[in-house]
Design a protein around this motif. Sequence first.
Motif, PDB file in Angstrom:
ATOM      1  N   THR A 134       0.830  -1.212   0.000  1.00 57.12           N
ATOM      2  CA  THR A 134       0.000   0.000   0.000  1.00 57.12           C
ATOM      3  C   THR A 134       0.864   1.262   0.000  1.00 57.12           C
ATOM      4  OG1 THR A 134      -1.707  -1.193   1.210  1.00 57.12           O
ATOM      5  CG2 THR A 134      -1.836   1.200   1.226  1.00 57.12           C
ATOM      6  N   ALA A 135       1.922   1.266   0.805  1.00 53.57           N
ATOM      7  CA  ALA A 135       2.802   2.443   0.874  1.00 53.57           C
ATOM      8  C   ALA A 135       3.525   2.669  -0.453  1.00 53.57           C
ATOM      9  CB  ALA A 135       3.806   2.271   2.011  1.00 53.57           C
ATOM     10  N   ILE A 136       3.943   1.594  -1.104  1.00 49.28           N
ATOM     11  CA  ILE A 136       4.626   1.724  -2.394  1.00 49.28           C
ATOM     12  C   ILE A 136       3.649   2.226  -3.459  1.00 49.28           C
ATOM     13  CG2 ILE A 136       5.779   0.435  -4.237  1.00 49.28           C
ATOM     14  CD1 ILE A 136       7.022  -1.315  -2.030  1.00 49.28           C
ATOM     15  N   LYS A 137       2.419   1.725  -3.438  1.00 46.94           N
ATOM     16  CA  LYS A 137       1.411   2.186  -4.403  1.00 46.94           C
ATOM     17  C   LYS A 137       1.145   3.678  -4.234  1.00 46.94           C
ATOM     18  CE  LYS A 137      -1.241  -2.090  -4.887  1.00 46.94           C
ATOM     19  NZ  LYS A 137      -2.524  -2.748  -4.559  1.00 46.94           N
ATOM     20  N   GLN A 138       1.050   4.139  -2.990  1.00 45.78           N
ATOM     21  CA  GLN A 138       0.796   5.555  -2.742  1.00 45.78           C
ATOM     22  C   GLN A 138       1.969   6.411  -3.200  1.00 45.78           C
ATOM     23  OE1 GLN A 138      -0.068   5.752   1.420  1.00 45.78           O
ATOM     24  NE2 GLN A 138      -2.201   5.136   1.168  1.00 45.78           N
ATOM     25  N   SER A 139       3.181   5.945  -3.002  1.00 46.71           N
ATOM     26  CA  SER A 139       4.362   6.726  -3.394  1.00 46.71           C
ATOM     27  C   SER A 139       4.549   6.756  -4.905  1.00 46.71           C
ATOM     28  CB  SER A 139       5.618   6.148  -2.753  1.00 46.71           C
ATOM     29  OG  SER A 139       5.585   6.337  -1.369  1.00 46.71           O
ATOM     30  N   SER A 140       4.187   5.671  -5.568  1.00 49.05           N
ATOM     31  CA  SER A 140       4.421   5.600  -7.010  1.00 49.05           C
ATOM     32  C   SER A 140       3.335   6.284  -7.821  1.00 49.05           C
ATOM     33  CB  SER A 140       4.519   4.143  -7.453  1.00 49.05           C
ATOM     34  OG  SER A 140       3.260   3.502  -7.339  1.00 49.05           O
ATOM     35  N   GLN A 141       2.141   6.437  -7.259  1.00 51.44           N
ATOM     36  CA  GLN A 141       1.008   7.053  -7.955  1.00 51.44           C
ATOM     37  C   GLN A 141       0.769   6.358  -9.296  1.00 51.44           C
ATOM     38  OE1 GLN A 141       2.210  11.130  -8.124  1.00 51.44           O
ATOM     39  NE2 GLN A 141       1.797  11.476  -5.959  1.00 51.44           N
ATOM     40  N   ASP A 142       0.779   5.030  -9.275  1.00 51.00           N
ATOM     41  CA  ASP A 142       0.526   4.162 -10.433  1.00 51.00           C
ATOM     42  C   ASP A 142       1.519   4.354 -11.571  1.00 51.00           C
ATOM     43  OD1 ASP A 142      -1.587   2.884  -9.187  1.00 51.00           O
ATOM     44  OD2 ASP A 142      -3.035   4.386  -9.864  1.00 51.00           O
ATOM     45  N   VAL A 193      10.642  -7.211  -0.082  1.00 53.26           N
ATOM     46  CA  VAL A 193      10.526  -5.944  -0.810  1.00 53.26           C
ATOM     47  C   VAL A 193      10.609  -6.188  -2.311  1.00 53.26           C
ATOM     48  CG1 VAL A 193      11.573  -3.683  -1.193  1.00 53.26           C
ATOM     49  CG2 VAL A 193      11.452  -4.616   1.109  1.00 53.26           C
ATOM     50  N   MET A 194      11.546  -7.028  -2.744  1.00 54.43           N
ATOM     51  CA  MET A 194      11.686  -7.335  -4.161  1.00 54.43           C
ATOM     52  C   MET A 194      10.443  -8.030  -4.704  1.00 54.43           C
ATOM     53  SD  MET A 194      15.662  -8.569  -4.221  1.00 54.43           S
ATOM     54  CE  MET A 194      15.779  -8.768  -5.973  1.00 54.43           C
ATOM     55  N   ASP A 195       9.856  -8.900  -3.918  1.00 58.03           N
ATOM     56  CA  ASP A 195       8.650  -9.605  -4.322  1.00 58.03           C
ATOM     57  C   ASP A 195       7.470  -8.643  -4.496  1.00 58.03           C
ATOM     58  OD1 ASP A 195       7.083 -11.862  -4.946  1.00 58.03           O
ATOM     59  OD2 ASP A 195       6.385 -12.004  -2.862  1.00 58.03           O
ATOM     60  N   VAL A 196       7.311  -7.733  -3.545  1.00 50.70           N
ATOM     61  CA  VAL A 196       6.227  -6.742  -3.643  1.00 50.70           C
ATOM     62  C   VAL A 196       6.441  -5.854  -4.863  1.00 50.70           C
ATOM     63  CG1 VAL A 196       5.250  -4.691  -2.529  1.00 50.70           C
ATOM     64  CG2 VAL A 196       5.640  -6.764  -1.207  1.00 50.70           C
ATOM     65  N   ALA A 197       7.689  -5.429  -5.107  1.00 48.76           N
ATOM     66  CA  ALA A 197       7.977  -4.589  -6.270  1.00 48.76           C
ATOM     67  C   ALA A 197       7.673  -5.339  -7.566  1.00 48.76           C
ATOM     68  CB  ALA A 197       9.430  -4.131  -6.245  1.00 48.76           C
ATOM     69  N   GLY A 198       8.016  -6.617  -7.615  1.00 51.56           N
ATOM     70  CA  GLY A 198       7.727  -7.415  -8.802  1.00 51.56           C
ATOM     71  C   GLY A 198       6.233  -7.602  -9.015  1.00 51.56           C
ATOM     72  N   GLN A 199       5.499  -7.824  -7.925  1.00 48.56           N
ATOM     73  CA  GLN A 199       4.050  -7.995  -8.038  1.00 48.56           C
ATOM     74  C   GLN A 199       3.370  -6.713  -8.511  1.00 48.56           C
ATOM     75  OE1 GLN A 199       2.755  -9.336  -4.212  1.00 48.56           O
ATOM     76  NE2 GLN A 199       3.571 -11.415  -4.489  1.00 48.56           N
ATOM     77  N   LEU A 200       3.926  -5.564  -8.135  1.00 46.85           N
ATOM     78  CA  LEU A 200       3.339  -4.291  -8.543  1.00 46.85           C
ATOM     79  C   LEU A 200       3.752  -3.884  -9.962  1.00 46.85           C
ATOM     80  CD1 LEU A 200       3.644  -2.240  -5.234  1.00 46.85           C
ATOM     81  CD2 LEU A 200       1.608  -3.273  -6.214  1.00 46.85           C
ATOM     82  N   GLY A 201       4.712  -4.591 -10.546  1.00 48.21           N
ATOM     83  CA  GLY A 201       5.076  -4.333 -11.932  1.00 48.21           C
ATOM     84  C   GLY A 201       6.288  -3.452 -12.145  1.00 48.21           C
ATOM     85  N   PHE A 202       7.110  -3.239 -11.146  1.00 49.57           N
ATOM     86  CA  PHE A 202       8.318  -2.425 -11.313  1.00 49.57           C
ATOM     87  C   PHE A 202       9.388  -3.245 -12.030  1.00 49.57           C
ATOM     88  CE2 PHE A 202       6.255  -0.229  -7.834  1.00 49.57           C
ATOM     89  CZ  PHE A 202       6.423   1.090  -8.209  1.00 49.57           C
ATOM     90  N   VAL A 203      10.082  -2.598 -12.968  1.00 50.55           N
ATOM     91  CA  VAL A 203      11.119  -3.302 -13.729  1.00 50.55           C
ATOM     92  C   VAL A 203      12.512  -2.736 -13.446  1.00 50.55           C
ATOM     93  CG1 VAL A 203       9.614  -4.082 -15.574  1.00 50.55           C
ATOM     94  CG2 VAL A 203      10.617  -1.823 -15.722  1.00 50.55           C
TER      95      VAL A 203
END
Length: 140
Positions: free
Chosen positions: A87-95, A117-127
């Motif tokens: 949730t915190a990463i989604k709010q900071s990235s603003q999609d 952290v790497m797993d959450v970033a991968g699930q959210l689609g960060f490359v």
Amino acid sequence: MKFKRKTVEDLHINLTPMIDCLLFILVFLLLTTTFTQQSRINLSLPDAQGVPPKDYQHKIEVVVDSSGHYAVNGQALSSKETADLSTAIKQSSQDRRDLMFVIAADAKATHQDVIRVMDVAGQLGFVNINISTKVPSRGY
């Protein structure tokens, strides 16, 4: 017999030298203080040999301290839960998934906390995922 009374002179304390000294000390302290912008969590980054870091204006930085607590862009999270981190990463990235994603983990942080952290970033689609290290200074 009439005795003469001593006249008592008014007592005046001059505070100007004391105020001057205090202002001098204040200015001295302000000039010698260093202002650095670092994360609020004390980290000891692992050493690595490599290229000097680039400075990105827009990035998401997740800090993992030695006890496994997270901070996203300088704001500490209250729990170690994956959902709160996501949730915190989604709010900071603003999609925006094209932002640079930097993981700054303490050298004593567990591998599981960094992988989370790497797993959450991968699930959210960060490359663009980077792991922050410190480059040891060379003694020339």
